[in-house]
Design a protein around this motif. Sequence first.
Motif, PDB file in Angstrom:
ATOM      1  N   PRO A   1       0.824  -1.416  -0.629  1.00 60.34           N
ATOM      2  CA  PRO A   1      -0.113   0.062   0.063  1.00 60.34           C
ATOM      3  C   PRO A   1       0.952   1.491   0.045  1.00 60.34           C
ATOM      4  CG  PRO A   1      -0.454  -1.305   1.531  1.00 60.34           C
ATOM      5  CD  PRO A   1       0.271  -2.643   1.095  1.00 60.34           C
ATOM      6  N   THR A   2       2.151   1.054   0.407  1.00 54.38           N
ATOM      7  CA  THR A   2       2.394   2.229   0.580  1.00 54.38           C
ATOM      8  C   THR A   2       3.548   2.427  -0.950  1.00 54.38           C
ATOM      9  OG1 THR A   2       4.676   1.221   1.411  1.00 54.38           O
ATOM     10  CG2 THR A   2       3.045   2.294   3.438  1.00 54.38           C
ATOM     11  N   LEU A   3       3.524   2.021  -1.912  1.00 53.10           N
ATOM     12  CA  LEU A   3       4.043   2.302  -3.253  1.00 53.10           C
ATOM     13  C   LEU A   3       4.280   3.602  -3.301  1.00 53.10           C
ATOM     14  CD1 LEU A   3       5.187   0.672  -5.030  1.00 53.10           C
ATOM     15  CD2 LEU A   3       3.241   0.210  -6.112  1.00 53.10           C
ATOM     16  N   ALA A   4       4.964   3.655  -3.854  1.00 44.70           N
ATOM     17  CA  ALA A   4       5.661   5.135  -5.041  1.00 44.70           C
ATOM     18  C   ALA A   4       5.842   5.087  -5.771  1.00 44.70           C
ATOM     19  CB  ALA A   4       6.667   5.710  -3.431  1.00 44.70           C
ATOM     20  N   ALA A   5       4.628   5.587  -6.443  1.00 42.85           N
ATOM     21  CA  ALA A   5       5.061   5.238  -8.119  1.00 42.85           C
ATOM     22  C   ALA A   5       4.712   6.451  -9.201  1.00 42.85           C
ATOM     23  CB  ALA A   5       3.367   4.049  -8.809  1.00 42.85           C
ATOM     24  N   PRO A   6       5.884   7.291  -9.591  1.00 43.08           N
ATOM     25  CA  PRO A   6       5.726   7.781 -10.651  1.00 43.08           C
ATOM     26  C   PRO A   6       5.547   7.926 -11.739  1.00 43.08           C
ATOM     27  CG  PRO A   6       8.166   7.273  -9.722  1.00 43.08           C
ATOM     28  CD  PRO A   6       7.036   6.670  -9.238  1.00 43.08           C
ATOM     29  N   PRO A   7       5.624   8.317 -12.463  1.00 43.65           N
ATOM     30  CA  PRO A   7       5.569   7.916 -14.168  1.00 43.65           C
ATOM     31  C   PRO A   7       6.636   7.654 -14.717  1.00 43.65           C
ATOM     32  CG  PRO A   7       4.642   9.985 -13.648  1.00 43.65           C
ATOM     33  CD  PRO A   7       4.355   9.298 -12.864  1.00 43.65           C
ATOM     34  N   ALA A   8       6.145   6.337 -14.950  1.00 46.24           N
ATOM     35  CA  ALA A   8       8.291   6.331 -16.684  1.00 46.24           C
ATOM     36  C   ALA A   8       8.483   7.367 -17.200  1.00 46.24           C
ATOM     37  CB  ALA A   8       8.087   4.839 -17.484  1.00 46.24           C
ATOM     38  N   ASP A   9       9.194   7.320 -17.632  1.00 44.33           N
ATOM     39  CA  ASP A   9      10.005   8.531 -18.619  1.00 44.33           C
ATOM     40  C   ASP A   9      10.639   7.735 -19.425  1.00 44.33           C
ATOM     41  OD1 ASP A   9      10.452  11.211 -20.194  1.00 44.33           O
ATOM     42  OD2 ASP A   9      11.720  11.389 -18.211  1.00 44.33           O
ATOM     43  N   PRO A  10      10.310   7.925 -20.199  1.00 44.13           N
ATOM     44  CA  PRO A  10      11.063   6.018 -21.203  1.00 44.13           C
ATOM     45  C   PRO A  10      12.144   7.090 -22.084  1.00 44.13           C
ATOM     46  CG  PRO A  10       9.119   5.385 -21.114  1.00 44.13           C
ATOM     47  CD  PRO A  10       8.957   6.925 -21.141  1.00 44.13           C
ATOM     48  N   ALA A  11      11.688   8.406 -22.441  1.00 42.87           N
ATOM     49  CA  ALA A  11      12.770   9.773 -23.498  1.00 42.87           C
ATOM     50  C   ALA A  11      13.797   9.856 -23.050  1.00 42.87           C
ATOM     51  CB  ALA A  11      11.682   9.972 -23.646  1.00 42.87           C
TER      52      ALA A  11
ATOM     53  N   GLU B   1      19.153   9.843 -20.269  1.00 44.93           N
ATOM     54  CA  GLU B   1      20.062   9.488 -19.152  1.00 44.93           C
ATOM     55  C   GLU B   1      21.231   8.800 -19.712  1.00 44.93           C
ATOM     56  OE1 GLU B   1      20.897  11.295 -16.323  1.00 44.93           O
ATOM     57  OE2 GLU B   1      19.349  11.908 -17.130  1.00 44.93           O
ATOM     58  N   LEU B   2      20.567   7.705 -20.026  1.00 41.33           N
ATOM     59  CA  LEU B   2      21.620   6.588 -20.771  1.00 41.33           C
ATOM     60  C   LEU B   2      22.262   6.920 -21.864  1.00 41.33           C
ATOM     61  CD1 LEU B   2      21.818   3.450 -20.030  1.00 41.33           C
ATOM     62  CD2 LEU B   2      20.342   2.657 -22.035  1.00 41.33           C
ATOM     63  N   GLY B   3      22.206   7.989 -22.917  1.00 37.86           N
ATOM     64  CA  GLY B   3      22.933   8.172 -23.767  1.00 37.86           C
ATOM     65  C   GLY B   3      24.381   9.215 -22.904  1.00 37.86           C
ATOM     66  N   ARG B   4      23.927   9.435 -21.663  1.00 33.48           N
ATOM     67  CA  ARG B   4      25.317  10.496 -21.642  1.00 33.48           C
ATOM     68  C   ARG B   4      25.683   9.732 -20.829  1.00 33.48           C
ATOM     69  NH1 ARG B   4      21.078  15.314 -20.843  1.00 33.48           N
ATOM     70  NH2 ARG B   4      20.286  14.307 -19.134  1.00 33.48           N
ATOM     71  N   LEU B   5      24.971   8.839 -19.992  1.00 29.18           N
ATOM     72  CA  LEU B   5      26.150   7.810 -19.186  1.00 29.18           C
ATOM     73  C   LEU B   5      27.067   7.501 -20.216  1.00 29.18           C
ATOM     74  CD1 LEU B   5      26.295   6.501 -16.263  1.00 29.18           C
ATOM     75  CD2 LEU B   5      25.191   5.422 -17.017  1.00 29.18           C
ATOM     76  N   ALA B   6      27.033   6.868 -21.100  1.00 28.58           N
ATOM     77  CA  ALA B   6      27.481   5.797 -22.585  1.00 28.58           C
ATOM     78  C   ALA B   6      28.870   7.393 -22.857  1.00 28.58           C
ATOM     79  CB  ALA B   6      26.721   5.844 -23.774  1.00 28.58           C
ATOM     80  N   LEU B   7      28.539   8.532 -22.648  1.00 29.67           N
ATOM     81  CA  LEU B   7      29.465   9.919 -23.276  1.00 29.67           C
ATOM     82  C   LEU B   7      30.452   9.220 -21.758  1.00 29.67           C
ATOM     83  CD1 LEU B   7      27.308  12.363 -24.041  1.00 29.67           C
ATOM     84  CD2 LEU B   7      29.050  10.388 -25.353  1.00 29.67           C
ATOM     85  N   TRP B   8      30.417   8.852 -20.282  1.00 30.26           N
ATOM     86  CA  TRP B   8      30.559   9.418 -19.665  1.00 30.26           C
ATOM     87  C   TRP B   8      31.760   8.301 -19.290  1.00 30.26           C
ATOM     88  CZ3 TRP B   8      30.406   5.510 -15.304  1.00 30.26           C
ATOM     89  CH2 TRP B   8      31.472   5.740 -14.354  1.00 30.26           C
ATOM     90  N   ALA B   9      31.329   6.920 -19.386  1.00 26.09           N
ATOM     91  CA  ALA B   9      31.908   5.715 -19.855  1.00 26.09           C
ATOM     92  C   ALA B   9      32.902   6.017 -20.895  1.00 26.09           C
ATOM     93  CB  ALA B   9      30.790   4.371 -20.141  1.00 26.09           C
ATOM     94  N   GLN B  10      32.983   7.160 -21.826  1.00 26.83           N
ATOM     95  CA  GLN B  10      33.926   6.969 -22.676  1.00 26.83           C
ATOM     96  C   GLN B  10      35.448   7.577 -21.885  1.00 26.83           C
ATOM     97  OE1 GLN B  10      32.966   8.921 -25.961  1.00 26.83           O
ATOM     98  NE2 GLN B  10      31.527   7.752 -26.698  1.00 26.83           N
ATOM     99  N   ARG B  11      35.040   7.562 -20.711  1.00 25.31           N
ATOM    100  CA  ARG B  11      35.996   7.838 -19.344  1.00 25.31           C
ATOM    101  C   ARG B  11      37.005   6.074 -19.712  1.00 25.31           C
ATOM    102  NH1 ARG B  11      36.273   6.762 -14.616  1.00 25.31           N
ATOM    103  NH2 ARG B  11      37.440   8.479 -14.174  1.00 25.31           N
ATOM    104  N   TYR B  12      36.595   5.150 -19.774  1.00 26.63           N
ATOM    105  CA  TYR B  12      36.612   4.221 -20.185  1.00 26.63           C
ATOM    106  C   TYR B  12      37.750   3.614 -21.821  1.00 26.63           C
ATOM    107  CZ  TYR B  12      35.641   3.628 -15.428  1.00 26.63           C
ATOM    108  OH  TYR B  12      34.937   3.591 -14.383  1.00 26.63           O
TER     109      TYR B  12
END
Lengths: 250, 537
Positions: free
Chosen positions: B36-46, B51-62
């Motif tokens: 009952p105490t679930l917190a469920a915000p709407p998903a934001d696939p875009a 965010e994932l693309g930015r993370l990939a750019l960050w991972a280019q440090r490796y």
Amino acid sequence: MTNRADTIAALRARLSVMDRIRAPAGQEALSLGLAALDGALAGGGLVRGGLHEFLGEAADAAPHGFVASLLARLPAAAGPVLWCRLPPPDAPADKPYAPGLVCLGADPDRLILARPRTLEDALWVLEEALRCPRLGAVVGDGIAPPPVAGRRLQLAAEEGGMLGLLILPPQGRPPPSTALTRWRVRALPDRPGEGDWGRPCWQVDLLRARGGGRMGVAADSGTWKVVWDDAAFRLHLVEPLADGPVAAAE
Amino acid sequence: MLPGQGGIRLHAVNALASADGLSVGMLLADARALCPTLAAPPADPAGDRAELGRLALWAQRYTPQATSDGADGLVLDITGCAHLWNGEAGLLADLSQRLRRAGLTHRLALTDSPAAAWGWARHRPAGADEILPSGRAAWEALLALPLAALRLDAELTADLARVGLQRVADLHRLPRAPLTTRYGTAPARRLDRLLGLGAEPVAPQARPPQWQARLPLAEPIFTRDAIDTGLERLLRDLCQQLEAGGRGARRLELLLVRSDASQQTLALGTGQPLRDVSILKRLFRERLDQAEPGFGIEMMLLTATVTDRFTASQTALGSGDAFALTFLLDRLCNRLGPDRIGPPLAEDEHQPERAMGFASGGMGGQNAASPVAEISKSVVPISTVTPAQAGVQGPQALCSMNLDPGRSMGDGGVCEGGDERRGQGEINNTPTPWPKAQPRAHTPRPRTWQVEAPRPLLLLDPPEPVEKPEAAALVWRGRRHGVDWMEGPERIRPDWWRARPGTGRDYFRLQLADGRRLWLFRTAEEVPRWFLHGLFP
């Protein structure tokens, strides 16, 4: 002979324009809104391209009110007004309040407020602004320029052809300056009448004006009592009625 | 959560939620019943994708060969890079530590092919090592994976399961020709890739263009003249780049690297996109006063961190004064700070101090957050990286990360329960933090400076406490002033959503004997306090 007199007159006129005593041809000085005040100035008003100083008392917004009533008289095409407020260091911080400007007929939407932290920054802001030809006027509020800085500001205003209005912080003896005119504005008591309450009412002293008077009235100084008429949105002259309450307008 | 078949369904769950028995794809109503105490915000696939693309750019440090993979994973081709991190294990440890610090649940796997890394990260048996060594053992480990590790689409996997194929080995045993005839080329192709027999190149994530000019100096420079000259060269270079890209700079950062390796950054913003050398140089003039060369500046790096589209020709700028006002404001902004200059704004508020807002001076992006900062804020779980099978591709090592929220808690034990993960519309038992307050956007709206009653010209901010005015005198700032008259009260209440008992104010206009007019108010508390709030002209 007449020819020579004409030449001298023409030269005088040119010199007075160069001295910023009169406005150059094709440009008008900013009228103060009252013939008596305008008449005391050779230029028939506040000439652009120079500084005009306003002295006041501590914790008194009368000079601000007088300046605001002048800003209301600027033509809309003149551009925005930069109001640079340096809060007094020894008193609670305050700021120009737009609804109060509205009460004096000035349009806050034409206002740009700058709030520098130090006197040095404030002088820099004023100098930059005075050189900018797109502003309608520059108000330096609470800023007392030291003599050299004052001269710099005056030169900047001449260069930009800008109307510089300085509201000096209250001080015992205001220093000499190169400003074109110097005024003192003090609040006067006004009694609320029936159905209205006190109107802004000031005593305006012209302490000095470059070039002296025009109409022979008060060579370079004068004292007037003025009251702001918030129905007509203009200043009225008050007859000097000894020290009695302000009863009638103009 | 996302709308799905039959109602709103869970799009992703975090560790705590899955511990309560929730799973991806569950109806929100069912989930609420379980928890009952679930917190469920709407998903934001875009948003997740970005965010994932930015993370990939960050991972280019490796490695330069890093890109996002699917909706929830990263793949890194670390061929030739591992030795920089003391080997593959060192690289994984560093990556894992940084991701954890950023609050990202993740599963890593390091294998010989991207497909194997994908499968190993998501489907390796509990307790298996993240790094899958090359050779026979790896081959066997991959064949033992469930069929889902092939990354076929769900329908096809279900079809194959229906005919009794459960593991990769089952598929591997079948003759190729009938398999392809029946199910298409996908199973065989994916199988080859998993086992390292088919090629699967990794294309690095494209970086957004960077507007940058650098000037290494043979000798350290100290003087203002030298710095000015260097800046001019940088500006000319940068402005050419901007012109080629049809952009104008809104925010610039000048990095000065001193010979003792310390750095200084000087930033400035502009009110409109600019790419004119002389104007930008003038804007920098103020900033350069703060430059401290120290032991000498060895390198100057100028970056346009925020740019805007700019297509107009700039011939008019040098001449004429059409833009004089903008440039004046830019200069003032850069020296005073954007919160110190701007026009007053009419606000629909009753409280006098709120009725006048203050627009900041139209500077370029103040809040350009670096990609890494962005990452550390968002929380995406990562899982995966897999080892591989010796393959056709020679000595290649691949490292893939799977950002699958649904499975983040699995065996690999990389994830930490708690409060990570919001990013992908997940479920969270812990209170989800409120979205960060956005800076209030002042949309143009009909401004009205409505003045119903006289208002002071100078407003004290904050109001100054004063003594209660007596009938004929007010003690103010240490002195006793005669009071001429006093008028009021005018009651001003705060807006209803701010109103609390005692927040109303009664305003009085008061004229001192010397003619000064003050605006006082009395709070509506039990014991009223008096304040001076403004000065009338």
